[in-house]
Design a protein around this motif. Sequence first.
Motif, short mmCIF file in Angstrom:
data_model
loop_
_atom_site.label_atom_id
_atom_site.label_comp_id
_atom_site.label_asym_id
_atom_site.label_seq_id
_atom_site.Cartn_x
_atom_site.Cartn_y
_atom_site.Cartn_z
N THR A 1 37.25 49.13 47.34
CA THR A 1 38.77 49.29 47.84
C THR A 1 39.59 49.76 46.39
O THR A 1 39.09 49.54 45.32
CB THR A 1 39.43 48.01 48.18
N TYR A 2 40.73 50.56 46.82
CA TYR A 2 41.60 51.12 45.71
C TYR A 2 42.95 50.53 45.99
O TYR A 2 43.29 50.69 47.33
CB TYR A 2 41.55 52.36 45.68
N LYS B 1 44.03 56.07 44.47
CA LYS B 1 43.12 56.67 45.02
C LYS B 1 42.98 58.29 45.07
O LYS B 1 44.05 59.03 44.74
CB LYS B 1 43.57 56.25 46.63
#
Length: 116
Positions: A58-59, A64
Amino acid sequence: QVQLVESGGGLVQPGGSLRLSCAASGIVFSNCAMGWYRQVPGKARELVATITSRGIITYEDSVKGRFTISRDNARFTVYLQMNSLKPEDTAVYYCNAETRLLNQFWGQGTQVTVSS
């Protein structure tokens, strides 16, 4: 004794790149979720990226497409490749490990400064 040792921070110009590393010891690294957080003075520490023991990533939205987290279980190391750096990425970056029992461990932090 758990140790998380970050390295790779420094001063870089806007648009440049850095790769942070975090070497872990004292934990069963392959069983841990690993993460990178950052903090600027006067603000709360914020999540940058995480990678679970199964490789689920996850970012935070602002990184991103620019940052990439990865892990090497054979080297007990987690990385954060940071490209297209912006001045607002300036912060102290911390490595985090979370065990299966949800125990949290932190590194000492490494300074990243993005400035011309």
